[in-house]
Scaffold this motif. Sequence first.
Motif, mmCIF file in Angstrom:
data_model
loop_
_atom_site.group_PDB
_atom_site.id
_atom_site.type_symbol
_atom_site.label_atom_id
_atom_site.label_comp_id
_atom_site.label_asym_id
_atom_site.label_seq_id
_atom_site.Cartn_x
_atom_site.Cartn_y
_atom_site.Cartn_z
ATOM 1 N N ASN A 162 1.297 -1.478 0.181
ATOM 2 C CA ASN A 162 -0.175 0.038 0.196
ATOM 3 C C ASN A 162 0.380 0.970 0.246
ATOM 4 N N LYS A 163 1.857 1.039 0.598
ATOM 5 C CA LYS A 163 3.001 1.881 0.882
ATOM 6 C C LYS A 163 3.848 2.887 -0.862
ATOM 7 N N GLY A 164 3.521 1.182 -1.424
ATOM 8 C CA GLY A 164 4.440 1.664 -3.003
ATOM 9 C C GLY A 164 5.355 1.002 -3.242
ATOM 10 N N ILE A 165 5.513 -0.641 -2.113
ATOM 11 C CA ILE A 165 7.265 -1.168 -2.030
ATOM 12 C C ILE A 165 6.894 -2.479 -2.924
ATOM 13 N N GLN A 166 7.152 -3.006 -3.528
ATOM 14 C CA GLN A 166 7.414 -4.105 -4.565
ATOM 15 C C GLN A 166 6.566 -5.538 -3.519
ATOM 16 N N VAL A 167 6.262 -6.284 -3.415
ATOM 17 C CA VAL A 167 5.659 -7.032 -2.546
ATOM 18 C C VAL A 167 5.183 -8.309 -2.547
ATOM 19 N N LEU A 215 1.368 -5.900 -5.480
ATOM 20 C CA LEU A 215 1.942 -6.741 -4.621
ATOM 21 C C LEU A 215 1.452 -8.694 -5.132
ATOM 22 N N VAL A 216 1.757 -9.671 -5.156
ATOM 23 C CA VAL A 216 2.315 -10.838 -6.049
ATOM 24 C C VAL A 216 2.734 -12.450 -4.918
ATOM 25 N N PHE A 217 1.401 -12.299 -5.059
ATOM 26 C CA PHE A 217 1.347 -13.734 -4.437
ATOM 27 C C PHE A 217 2.382 -14.617 -5.471
#
Length: 441
Positions: free
Chosen positions: A23-28, A64-66
Amino acid sequence: MTFSISVIGCGFVGLSLAAVCANKGIQVNAVDVDTDKINSLKQGIVPFFEPKLKEMIVSSRNNLVFSNDLENSILESNIIFVTVGTPQNDDGGINLSFIETACKTIGKSLKNSVGDKIIVIKSTVVPGTTQHLCEIIESNSEQKLGKTNFIAVNPEFLREGTAIEDTENPHLIVIGTRDEKAKHTLENFYRGLYNNKMPKIIFCNESTAELIKYTNNAFLATKISFINSIATLCQKIPGADVNLVAESIGEDKRIGKYFLNAGPGFGGSCLPKDISAFLNYSKKIGVPLSIISAVDEVNKNQKDNVIELAKELVKDLKEQNVSILGLAFKKDTDDIRNAASLEIIDKLLNFHSNVIVHDPMASKNMMSIFGSKISYADSIEKCIEGSDLCIVLTEWDEYKKLKPDDFVRLMKQPNVIDARRIFDQEQFMKKLNFRAIGLGL
Ligand code: UGA
């Protein structure tokens, strides 16, 4: 520095961290071994209830990639947060199998990666575990940590039910590492995440960080068992009320007002398991924590305390209709792990009571445990209708609205136990047979 992170383990800790960071723009990259869970998450379906979590996952989709692909996720990330579960073994000790497996894969993947990755142990582990996990990572990566790849312990203090809020506004960040590089990278990461809301940060070594988490949960559990002991005492002192005792001592800043609500004992996926693992660990290293033994014992006895109150109202529980309001270990969750309701229902069934239950969210989970041995009501009214005894076990807001007349009108015999102290005892005592945790008659 821009960060790309992996979060390994999609429970409520991992998913909350993943969602808040994305949500804060970090690639997860959020990874789990459970294929069904990952497939559901890809469709925006969260397999348990946690307020705001689903919405945040859906709105952060772009970052956000699962996946189930731990190795590739690690290659793409510079910080790898390990948030897998550390359940309880039969002997009460910590079960490290999930975290060991995760660390093996991390090690294998590091073998093929270009360095400068920080592995962050967020799962709750007993002191010394991270050292053991280092060895697993090193033997699988065939390289020493502390050169290009680093390790740190970074416990979390979030609560179920407020996991997103707690992840967005932690009261403290603990970073346990002896590597300067890991220290600075993690500090920068959190400063970027929290900006002007950056909480206090404490740096220490790995074992101290591991111990901080257990000590924190053990102290919270101690506060609860302490007040529950006083509650039991109050029940034997005519007119004594544990709530007023708790409110008064809570005004002393050295004590503090939080976690002094008497009830049926602490439950959930964390406090009971951590108390047990901490005890087991302390015994193993030859310093058995007797205070924690007592906390555990009081917590177990608290369920018998509820049954004692039941027997005061209904002498023979056999074939009595007993309604239970609240199954979840606390309000605003569907989680019944180690909930007081489990043991209390078990005890009632042993007395051959007819048990009917209600919970706004947790009934489905309870069905998978008790099946047709108990009945499930889809409304509060249907639950208490015709019952000889009603026990409130979870402090759901909708139960707080009930009036004495509702019980008088619907129940066969108006016997009510307030195990969460949600009712106005004066009103209730006037109109029905009323008992409450920590209330002397
Ligand atoms: C707990 C800790 O509060 C978190 O700080 C920690 O991060 C988390 O465990 C964890 O280790 O991951 P949680 O399990 O979500 O969080 O639940 P709590 O809100 O702590 O409640 C635990 C139990 O204690 C519940 O059954 C609750 O009803 C009971 N409780 C709590 C009381 O009986 N009285 C109180 O005053 C407070």
